[in-house]
Design a protein around this motif. Structure first.
Motif, PDB file in Angstrom:
ATOM      1  N   TYR A 292       0.869  -0.884   0.259  1.00 15.97           N
ATOM      2  CA  TYR A 292       0.285   0.022  -0.093  1.00 15.97           C
ATOM      3  C   TYR A 292       0.840   1.771   0.482  1.00 15.97           C
ATOM      4  O   TYR A 292       1.707   1.509   0.236  1.00 15.97           O
ATOM      5  CB  TYR A 292      -0.657   0.029   1.383  1.00 15.97           C
ATOM      6  N   ASN A 293       0.913   2.045  -1.137  1.00 13.64           N
ATOM      7  CA  ASN A 293       1.284   2.921  -0.763  1.00 13.64           C
ATOM      8  C   ASN A 293       0.793   4.950  -1.069  1.00 13.64           C
ATOM      9  O   ASN A 293      -0.245   4.658  -1.470  1.00 13.64           O
ATOM     10  CB  ASN A 293       2.692   3.231  -2.289  1.00 13.64           C
TER      11      ASN A 293
ATOM     12  N   ILE B 288       3.520   0.887   3.350  1.00 10.85           N
ATOM     13  CA  ILE B 288       3.435  -0.140   4.035  1.00 10.85           C
ATOM     14  C   ILE B 288       3.474  -1.804   3.505  1.00 10.85           C
ATOM     15  O   ILE B 288       3.128  -1.721   1.979  1.00 10.85           O
ATOM     16  CB  ILE B 288       2.784  -0.347   5.035  1.00 10.85           C
ATOM     17  N   LYS B 289       3.689  -2.467   3.751  1.00  7.85           N
ATOM     18  CA  LYS B 289       4.561  -3.821   2.995  1.00  7.85           C
ATOM     19  C   LYS B 289       3.581  -5.330   4.258  1.00  7.85           C
ATOM     20  O   LYS B 289       4.045  -4.933   5.143  1.00  7.85           O
ATOM     21  CB  LYS B 289       4.806  -4.196   2.190  1.00  7.85           C
ATOM     22  N   LEU B 290       3.107  -5.964   4.080  1.00  3.53           N
ATOM     23  CA  LEU B 290       3.159  -7.087   4.921  1.00  3.53           C
ATOM     24  C   LEU B 290       4.105  -8.144   4.998  1.00  3.53           C
ATOM     25  O   LEU B 290       5.115  -8.373   3.736  1.00  3.53           O
ATOM     26  CB  LEU B 290       1.806  -8.830   4.700  1.00  3.53           C
ATOM     27  N   ASN B 291       4.773  -8.564   5.852  1.00  3.10           N
ATOM     28  CA  ASN B 291       6.006  -9.301   5.702  1.00  3.10           C
ATOM     29  C   ASN B 291       6.384 -10.921   6.802  1.00  3.10           C
ATOM     30  O   ASN B 291       6.292 -10.638   8.013  1.00  3.10           O
ATOM     31  CB  ASN B 291       6.906  -9.029   6.383  1.00  3.10           C
ATOM     32  N   GLY B 292       5.322 -11.633   5.953  1.00  4.33           N
ATOM     33  CA  GLY B 292       4.922 -12.457   7.003  1.00  4.33           C
ATOM     34  C   GLY B 292       2.866 -12.091   7.032  1.00  4.33           C
ATOM     35  O   GLY B 292       2.442 -11.158   6.811  1.00  4.33           O
ATOM     36  N   ALA B 293       2.487 -12.351   7.815  1.00  5.74           N
ATOM     37  CA  ALA B 293       0.915 -12.985   7.811  1.00  5.74           C
ATOM     38  C   ALA B 293       0.718 -11.994   9.535  1.00  5.74           C
ATOM     39  O   ALA B 293       0.091 -11.371   9.870  1.00  5.74           O
ATOM     40  CB  ALA B 293       0.451 -14.214   8.947  1.00  5.74           C
ATOM     41  N   ASN B 294       2.165 -11.624  10.010  1.00  4.56           N
ATOM     42  CA  ASN B 294       1.724 -11.585  11.411  1.00  4.56           C
ATOM     43  C   ASN B 294       3.014  -9.937  11.492  1.00  4.56           C
ATOM     44  O   ASN B 294       3.519  -9.671  12.859  1.00  4.56           O
ATOM     45  CB  ASN B 294       1.925 -12.102  12.567  1.00  4.56           C
TER      46      ASN B 294
END
Length: 142
Positions: free
Chosen positions: A95-96, A113-119
């Motif tokens: 998301y940017n 922001i960016k997910l780095n794995g599920a958590n």
């Protein structure tokens, strides 16, 4: 019958996996200098964009802090309840095109922001180019 069951199972697993890989929810932020948990930020979607609000300050001594250096309408508001991530739009797996505000100094930075794995969530704030900034990794709160 087995093919229908298998297809339905795969479809349900895909739906659950997709929902588990969403940025919305509550995230614990970590202080860069001390390594201690600092706050809980709730990320939510509104009108197709992503926002993040500080819903809890974890240090009891700072619970009633206000944003003295924040720009505009946020100046003087309590930090708890302040929207710090604004206007992020989904672009592939990140998301940017939004901003993040540091309530300690009132500065507003471009953000993605960016997910780095599920958590884990990588949150980057930068000036100009994304190379000129810093990334924090937030942890999902269950």
């Amino acid at each position: 019958m087995n093919k229908i069951f298998l297809t339905l199972s795969l479809a349900l697993m895909t739906v659950f996996a997709a929902s588990a890989q969403d940025v919305t929810g509550k995230w614990k932020t970590i202080d860069d200098e001390t390594g201690e948990a600092k706050s809980i930020v709730e990320i939510y979607k509104q009108n197709g964009k992503v926002y993040g609000k500080i819903v809890e300050i974890l240090n009891p001594a700072k619970k009633n802090s206000v944003c003295d250096k924040c720009p505009g309408a946020d100046k003087g508001k309590p930090i708890e309840g302040l929207v710090i991530l604004k206007g992020l739009q989904k672009d592939g797996d990140e998301y940017n095109d939004g901003t993040i505000m540091d309530p300690l100094n009132g500065k507003v930075y471009k953000s993605y922001i960016k997910l780095n794995g599920a958590n884990k969530l990588d949150v980057r704030g930068y000036v100009g180019f994304s190379l000129l900034g810093r990334t924090q990794t937030w942890s999902r709160v269950n």
